[in-house]
Design an enzyme around this catalytic site. Sequence first.
Site, PDB file in Angstrom:
ATOM      1  N   ASN A 166      38.091  42.169  48.166  1.00  0.00           N
ATOM      2  CA  ASN A 166      38.126  41.697  49.478  1.00  0.00           C
ATOM      3  C   ASN A 166      38.844  42.330  50.587  1.00  0.00           C
ATOM      4  O   ASN A 166      38.607  42.071  51.839  1.00  0.00           O
ATOM      5  CB  ASN A 166      38.568  40.266  49.357  1.00  0.00           C
ATOM      6  CG  ASN A 166      40.060  39.856  48.737  1.00  0.00           C
ATOM      7  OD1 ASN A 166      40.466  41.080  48.141  1.00  0.00           O
ATOM      8  ND2 ASN A 166      40.549  38.861  48.857  1.00  0.00           N
ATOM      9  N   GLY A 242      43.363  39.966  41.739  1.00  0.00           N
ATOM     10  CA  GLY A 242      41.952  39.596  41.480  1.00  0.00           C
ATOM     11  C   GLY A 242      42.007  38.299  41.102  1.00  0.00           C
ATOM     12  O   GLY A 242      42.781  37.583  41.332  1.00  0.00           O
ATOM     13  N   SER A 243      41.025  37.831  40.041  1.00  0.00           N
ATOM     14  CA  SER A 243      40.659  36.486  39.707  1.00  0.00           C
ATOM     15  C   SER A 243      41.790  36.303  38.659  1.00  0.00           C
ATOM     16  O   SER A 243      42.308  36.936  37.787  1.00  0.00           O
ATOM     17  CB  SER A 243      39.235  36.226  39.341  1.00  0.00           C
ATOM     18  OG  SER A 243      39.252  37.152  38.040  1.00  0.00           O
ATOM     19  N   THR A 244      41.984  34.693  38.491  1.00  0.00           N
ATOM     20  CA  THR A 244      42.878  34.199  37.474  1.00  0.00           C
ATOM     21  C   THR A 244      42.403  34.575  36.345  1.00  0.00           C
ATOM     22  O   THR A 244      43.421  34.783  35.405  1.00  0.00           O
ATOM     23  CB  THR A 244      43.122  32.744  37.678  1.00  0.00           C
ATOM     24  OG1 THR A 244      43.567  32.632  39.233  1.00  0.00           O
ATOM     25  CG2 THR A 244      43.982  32.007  36.964  1.00  0.00           C
ATOM     26  N   GLY A 247      43.399  37.965  35.401  1.00  0.00           N
ATOM     27  CA  GLY A 247      44.864  38.121  35.283  1.00  0.00           C
ATOM     28  C   GLY A 247      45.516  37.739  33.883  1.00  0.00           C
ATOM     29  O   GLY A 247      46.406  38.216  33.506  1.00  0.00           O
ATOM     30  N   GLU A 264      48.883  38.822  41.494  1.00  0.00           N
ATOM     31  CA  GLU A 264      48.510  38.064  42.655  1.00  0.00           C
ATOM     32  C   GLU A 264      46.897  37.663  42.453  1.00  0.00           C
ATOM     33  O   GLU A 264      46.013  38.310  42.341  1.00  0.00           O
ATOM     34  CB  GLU A 264      48.375  39.042  43.873  1.00  0.00           C
ATOM     35  CG  GLU A 264      49.600  39.639  44.213  1.00  0.00           C
ATOM     36  CD  GLU A 264      50.268  38.660  45.268  1.00  0.00           C
ATOM     37  OE1 GLU A 264      50.304  37.528  45.512  1.00  0.00           O
ATOM     38  OE2 GLU A 264      51.565  39.339  45.698  1.00  0.00           O
ATOM     39  N   CYS A 298      41.971  35.221  49.078  1.00  0.00           N
ATOM     40  CA  CYS A 298      42.793  34.463  48.205  1.00  0.00           C
ATOM     41  C   CYS A 298      43.434  33.178  48.656  1.00  0.00           C
ATOM     42  O   CYS A 298      43.690  32.133  48.305  1.00  0.00           O
ATOM     43  CB  CYS A 298      43.564  35.200  47.272  1.00  0.00           C
ATOM     44  SG  CYS A 298      44.504  36.411  48.191  1.00  0.00           S
ATOM     45  N   GLU A 476      54.801  39.911  46.732  1.00  0.00           N
ATOM     46  CA  GLU A 476      54.423  41.468  47.573  1.00  0.00           C
ATOM     47  C   GLU A 476      54.730  41.397  49.062  1.00  0.00           C
ATOM     48  O   GLU A 476      54.943  40.457  49.661  1.00  0.00           O
ATOM     49  CB  GLU A 476      53.042  41.796  47.169  1.00  0.00           C
ATOM     50  CG  GLU A 476      52.885  42.226  45.547  1.00  0.00           C
ATOM     51  CD  GLU A 476      51.313  42.469  45.646  1.00  0.00           C
ATOM     52  OE1 GLU A 476      50.341  42.066  45.586  1.00  0.00           O
ATOM     53  OE2 GLU A 476      51.404  43.714  44.911  1.00  0.00           O
TER      54      GLU A 476
END
Length: 505
Positions: A166, A242-244, A247, A264, A298, A476
Amino acid sequence: MTTVKEQKIEKLETKREYYQMIINGERVDSVSGETFTTYNPATGEPLAKVAKATTEDTDRAVEAARQAFEKGKWRRYPINKRSRVLNKIASIMRSRFNELVELEVLNSGKSLTAAQGQVNQSIEDFEFYAGAIVGHRGTVNNMPGGFFNYTQNEPVGVCAQIIPWNYPMMMAAWKIAPAIAVGCSVVIKPASLTPLTAIVLAEICHEAGVPEGVVNIVPGPGALIGDHLAEHPGVDKVAFTGSTPTGKDIMKKASQTLKRLTLELGGKSPNLVFEDADIDAAVDGSLFGIFYNTGQSCEARSRLYIHENVYDEFMEKFVAKTKKLTLGDPLSQSTHVGAIISRGQLEVIDGYVKSAIEEGATILHGGEEVKVEGFENGYWYAPTIITDVTPEMKVVKEEIFGPVVVVQKFTDEKAVIKEANNTEFGLGSAIWTKDQGRATRVANQIEAGIVMVNCPFSAFPGTPFGGYKQSGFGRELCIETLDLYTEQKSVISYYGSRPINPFGV
Ligand code: NAP
Ligand code: MG
């Protein structure tokens, strides 16, 4: 298997037909000779070929990063010299600003203005860390007489950095800049859908004087390459955006060797408009909050809560302005909303909208794929507003990652805070009110890493970005990120005149 073609890194055109990976300061093909095609989502047409990394290539990249770290040329540079190189990266990016923006637009389908902002921020990230690193010092601590303690920050080592599609360039910058600032080596795994600007950024790092092996990049399938990096015994830290679900998977794999980890992840950020808000500002900020970057953010403020006393006024203006948003040539300055990243993502978005209809919600605006003139084979979705939703609906609970906002009415501050927190995520949030007391009170109770008060923006270099709950951990974009790429060593020494004999024997 073909032989690996190696090329020294010198400046190549930003836009080209084929992009190699970078291992140990060289542009290389995959050991398999395989490539994959990356597309322009606005047209659906192929954009370029990219070397497709194998696990063998990934091992070589990790080894190159390890060698660079062990030899220590980069991490032993005086801090001012590393800082100068980071500034040089920024200045090369600035001199190639328009090229980078164009490539970002072509590969992601996002609007020109969004890409301009993001490339600009990527440049500022390097400038920020060029400065921040100079002040990243150890401490001297209070000790009993005769003892002395100081701490120093040492780079954690080889970092695998796995990034999403993204914000292809900005995520690469968020990852690379703090890691190399402290002296780490990195292996970047860009998203398969958008690898190009991250590759060019890695090239620019070399052009600016980053030594070989410090910045490596291995484009390839996440399930193979990302997974291999998360498990790799030669990797000391994984930084993932990225996606949960991915992760969680990475966290499990990284635990095998207790890698350091920054995650993240996804979000479902609430946006609260109180009755005392500046309604016009709230409308404009909420519009940007969800439709910026085509909602593929996000931190997208995808759950809108409006106080009942201002609901009608807000919604009338919000819908009117949504209707004014232009979907069109992403390279045009007047386009507000770009394309969806892929056909697959468009179907995910549409599936959510259909589920809302089935569950009894009302589609106030949008809710369908649209054709954009001149871009008929691209992936476009109308900015979508959904009302008459309940907290149990999928569209309210789950991250859609597209231009879709769900709207709910509220009457009571306490209740809306509870509802805002009624989510497994905790990344962004926004509050619109003129009452400073309320702003502070609500901000204190929101369970999220970022609270925007009367403000549409969630990230500036220097401000912490990251989540509570299942939106991940680690911050971050800020000074403290440097701590996440370093180990703190505590050195305790004794300088007393009497020898110490603790056992007394
Ligand atoms: P994703 O599937 O999690 O992919 C992100 C990155 O991980 C890509 O480089 C992907 O490679 C790689 N990957 C995929 N499967 C992997 C695995 N099993 N092991 C290791 N790496 C793997 O997410 P996405 O679908 O690309 O992006 C959308 C999601 O990212 C959204 O849910 C959004 O919330 C989240 N996101 C969060 C933030 C944040 O800052 N919190 C920012 C942006 C996006 P491939 O591209 O090859 O699949
Ligand atoms: Mg995915």
